[in-house]
Write a protein that holds these residues in place. Structure first.
Motif, PDB file in Angstrom:
ATOM      1  N   ASP A  90      -5.454  14.186   4.618  1.00 36.55           N
ATOM      2  CA  ASP A  90      -6.334  14.480   5.503  1.00 36.55           C
ATOM      3  C   ASP A  90      -6.086  12.645   6.468  1.00 36.55           C
ATOM      4  OD1 ASP A  90      -8.773  13.827   7.893  1.00 36.55           O
ATOM      5  OD2 ASP A  90     -10.175  13.865   6.172  1.00 36.55           O
ATOM      6  N   PRO A  91      -5.490  12.829   7.348  1.00 35.79           N
ATOM      7  CA  PRO A  91      -4.709  12.258   8.003  1.00 35.79           C
ATOM      8  C   PRO A  91      -6.084  10.903   8.095  1.00 35.79           C
ATOM      9  CG  PRO A  91      -3.450  13.926   9.112  1.00 35.79           C
ATOM     10  CD  PRO A  91      -4.942  14.373   7.866  1.00 35.79           C
ATOM     11  N   ALA A  92      -6.637  11.306   8.804  1.00 33.21           N
ATOM     12  CA  ALA A  92      -8.328  10.380   8.863  1.00 33.21           C
ATOM     13  C   ALA A  92      -8.338  10.185   7.651  1.00 33.21           C
ATOM     14  CB  ALA A  92      -9.454  10.915   9.442  1.00 33.21           C
ATOM     15  N   PRO A 149     -10.789   5.049  -0.039  1.00 32.81           N
ATOM     16  CA  PRO A 149     -11.146   4.287   1.324  1.00 32.81           C
ATOM     17  C   PRO A 149     -12.048   3.734   0.279  1.00 32.81           C
ATOM     18  CG  PRO A 149     -10.094   6.599   2.166  1.00 32.81           C
ATOM     19  CD  PRO A 149     -11.077   6.578   0.446  1.00 32.81           C
ATOM     20  N   ASP A 150     -13.836   4.542  -0.250  1.00 31.43           N
ATOM     21  CA  ASP A 150     -14.087   3.505  -0.535  1.00 31.43           C
ATOM     22  C   ASP A 150     -14.797   3.151  -1.429  1.00 31.43           C
ATOM     23  OD1 ASP A 150     -15.712   5.051   1.876  1.00 31.43           O
ATOM     24  OD2 ASP A 150     -16.466   7.238   0.575  1.00 31.43           O
ATOM     25  N   ASN A 151     -13.590   2.908  -2.363  1.00 29.09           N
ATOM     26  CA  ASN A 151     -14.039   2.051  -3.326  1.00 29.09           C
ATOM     27  C   ASN A 151     -12.887   1.575  -3.637  1.00 29.09           C
ATOM     28  OD1 ASN A 151     -11.528   3.362  -3.929  1.00 29.09           O
ATOM     29  ND2 ASN A 151     -12.710   4.386  -6.355  1.00 29.09           N
ATOM     30  N   VAL A 152     -11.843   1.221  -3.336  1.00 30.10           N
ATOM     31  CA  VAL A 152      -9.963   0.632  -2.282  1.00 30.10           C
ATOM     32  C   VAL A 152     -10.680  -1.129  -2.807  1.00 30.10           C
ATOM     33  CG1 VAL A 152      -9.395   0.645  -0.393  1.00 30.10           C
ATOM     34  CG2 VAL A 152      -7.766   0.333  -1.930  1.00 30.10           C
ATOM     35  N   ALA A 153     -11.058  -1.675  -1.797  1.00 27.36           N
ATOM     36  CA  ALA A 153     -11.911  -2.755  -1.400  1.00 27.36           C
ATOM     37  C   ALA A 153     -12.207  -3.056  -2.868  1.00 27.36           C
ATOM     38  CB  ALA A 153     -12.176  -3.059  -0.596  1.00 27.36           C
ATOM     39  N   GLU A 154     -13.171  -2.565  -3.431  1.00 27.45           N
ATOM     40  CA  GLU A 154     -13.697  -2.964  -4.868  1.00 27.45           C
ATOM     41  C   GLU A 154     -12.952  -3.059  -5.773  1.00 27.45           C
ATOM     42  OE1 GLU A 154     -16.921  -3.801  -7.661  1.00 27.45           O
ATOM     43  OE2 GLU A 154     -16.647  -4.441  -5.356  1.00 27.45           O
ATOM     44  N   ILE A 203       0.881  -0.590   0.229  1.00 31.59           N
ATOM     45  CA  ILE A 203       0.001  -0.588  -0.192  1.00 31.59           C
ATOM     46  C   ILE A 203       1.353   1.095   0.329  1.00 31.59           C
ATOM     47  CG2 ILE A 203      -1.582   1.196   1.339  1.00 31.59           C
ATOM     48  CD1 ILE A 203      -2.422  -1.093   2.131  1.00 31.59           C
ATOM     49  N   LYS A 204       0.389   1.844  -1.085  1.00 28.97           N
ATOM     50  CA  LYS A 204       1.451   3.282  -1.587  1.00 28.97           C
ATOM     51  C   LYS A 204       0.455   4.512  -1.215  1.00 28.97           C
ATOM     52  CE  LYS A 204       4.271   5.608  -5.000  1.00 28.97           C
ATOM     53  NZ  LYS A 204       3.523   6.299  -5.585  1.00 28.97           N
ATOM     54  N   ILE A 205       0.961   5.155  -0.257  1.00 30.49           N
ATOM     55  CA  ILE A 205       0.297   6.614  -0.280  1.00 30.49           C
ATOM     56  C   ILE A 205       1.191   7.872  -0.352  1.00 30.49           C
ATOM     57  CG2 ILE A 205      -0.797   8.704   1.657  1.00 30.49           C
ATOM     58  CD1 ILE A 205      -2.051   5.664   2.437  1.00 30.49           C
ATOM     59  N   CYS A 206       0.459   8.523  -1.759  1.00 37.23           N
ATOM     60  CA  CYS A 206       1.488   9.609  -2.742  1.00 37.23           C
ATOM     61  C   CYS A 206       1.522  10.350  -2.499  1.00 37.23           C
ATOM     62  CB  CYS A 206       1.454   8.774  -4.325  1.00 37.23           C
ATOM     63  SG  CYS A 206       3.187   9.965  -4.831  1.00 37.23           S
ATOM     64  N   GLY A 207       2.219  11.893  -2.399  1.00 35.70           N
ATOM     65  CA  GLY A 207       1.887  12.925  -2.026  1.00 35.70           C
ATOM     66  C   GLY A 207       1.810  13.912  -1.511  1.00 35.70           C
ATOM     67  N   ILE A 208       2.650  12.801   0.162  1.00 37.63           N
ATOM     68  CA  ILE A 208       2.817  13.250   1.187  1.00 37.63           C
ATOM     69  C   ILE A 208       3.676  14.144   1.113  1.00 37.63           C
ATOM     70  CG2 ILE A 208       3.772  12.804   3.535  1.00 37.63           C
ATOM     71  CD1 ILE A 208       2.802  10.309   3.373  1.00 37.63           C
ATOM     72  N   SER A 209       3.489  15.885   2.090  1.00 33.79           N
ATOM     73  CA  SER A 209       4.102  16.878   2.045  1.00 33.79           C
ATOM     74  C   SER A 209       4.367  17.203   2.885  1.00 33.79           C
ATOM     75  CB  SER A 209       3.907  18.370   0.964  1.00 33.79           C
ATOM     76  OG  SER A 209       2.572  17.668   1.197  1.00 33.79           O
ATOM     77  N   PHE A 233      -7.932   4.493   4.139  1.00 29.94           N
ATOM     78  CA  PHE A 233      -7.431   3.905   2.933  1.00 29.94           C
ATOM     79  C   PHE A 233      -6.219   2.346   3.514  1.00 29.94           C
ATOM     80  CE2 PHE A 233      -4.566   2.806  -0.320  1.00 29.94           C
ATOM     81  CZ  PHE A 233      -5.306   3.384  -1.436  1.00 29.94           C
ATOM     82  N   ILE A 234      -6.074   2.232   4.589  1.00 31.78           N
ATOM     83  CA  ILE A 234      -4.493   1.669   4.533  1.00 31.78           C
ATOM     84  C   ILE A 234      -5.901   0.649   5.215  1.00 31.78           C
ATOM     85  CG2 ILE A 234      -3.033   0.894   6.278  1.00 31.78           C
ATOM     86  CD1 ILE A 234      -2.020   3.752   5.438  1.00 31.78           C
TER      87      ILE A 234
END
Length: 220
Positions: free
Chosen positions: A200-202, A171-176, A5-11, A207-208
């Motif tokens: 948004d940290p939440a 977060p809502d569609n990753v499982a699908e 799992i990758k979170i991109c665009g962190i600043s 998502f993860i």
């Protein structure tokens, strides 16, 4: 094969902490001045040090010249270079050999015919990132547009190709998305933002959590 799992665009340090504490496997830092997620070298250096040893660090570059790659490698010491422009397979090989870092090449997908471009890149890069093709607008970014492609086209994909799924994930569609494609690696940027370029940290944590649940790897 392991799931990733990758979170991109962190600043920001706060967003990075949220991703790391939630268990992101990879964290991405964007070096592209047109992007609202662009980080300066000093900023990227500090973030990369914060993530070292906790997740793989990825630097995203768009059609970079060697000087720009050298600057990013020196400052951020990335574990992986992500090329998100129009780099040819030969250019991917050249960058990989010259800088001694694994390379992930982003390829835009809109329809099944686009899969034909994957084999040459699959031979040149260590991994492919399959993203939605950007809109045909002058101000469109190469990625990070929050758009999804029709995941069903990946049914025709050569199963030997190692790829990460990107584009329009939330977060809502990753499982699908995982269920439909069988993707063992997923990447998100826009889908975990509260405003353009603002993570948004939440939503990062959600998502993860959703991806881990889909993979059956909660708590690992």
């Amino acid at each position: 094969m392991d799931t990733l799992i990758k979170i991109c665009g962190i600043s920001t340090p706060e967003t990075l902490d949220a991703a790391l504490n939630a268990g992101a496997d990879l964290v991405g830092f964007v070096r592209y001045s047109r992007s609202p997620r662009h980080v300066e070298l000093d900023q990227g250096r500090a973030l990369s040090r914060q993530a070292k040893g906790r997740a793989q660090r990825v630097v995203l570059l768009v059609d970079p010249q060697d000087e720009a790659i050298a600057e990013a490698v020196e400052a951020l010491d990335p574990d992986l270079l992500q090329l998100h422009g129009h780099e040819s397979p030969d250019r991917v090989r050249e960058i990989r050999a010259r800088f001694g870092r694994p390379v992930m090449k982003a390829v835009g997908i809109a329809e099944e015919a686009d899969l034909a471009a994957l084999a040459p890149y699959g031979e040149a890069a260590d991994r492919l990132l399959l993203d939605a093709k950007p809109p045909r607008r002058a101000d469109a970014l190469p990625g990070g547009n929050g758009l999804a492609f029709d995941w069903r086209v990946l049914a025709a994909l050569d199963p030997s190709i190692s790829y990460m799924l990107s584009g329009g994930l939330t977060p809502d569609n990753v499982a699908e998305a995982i269920r439909l494609t069988g993707a063992r690696a997923v990447d998100v940027s826009t889908g975990v933002e509260s405003a353009l370029g603002i993570k948004d940290p939440a939503r990062v944590e959600a998502f993860i959590r959703a991806a881990r649940a889909a993979y059956g790897t909660e708590g690992r």
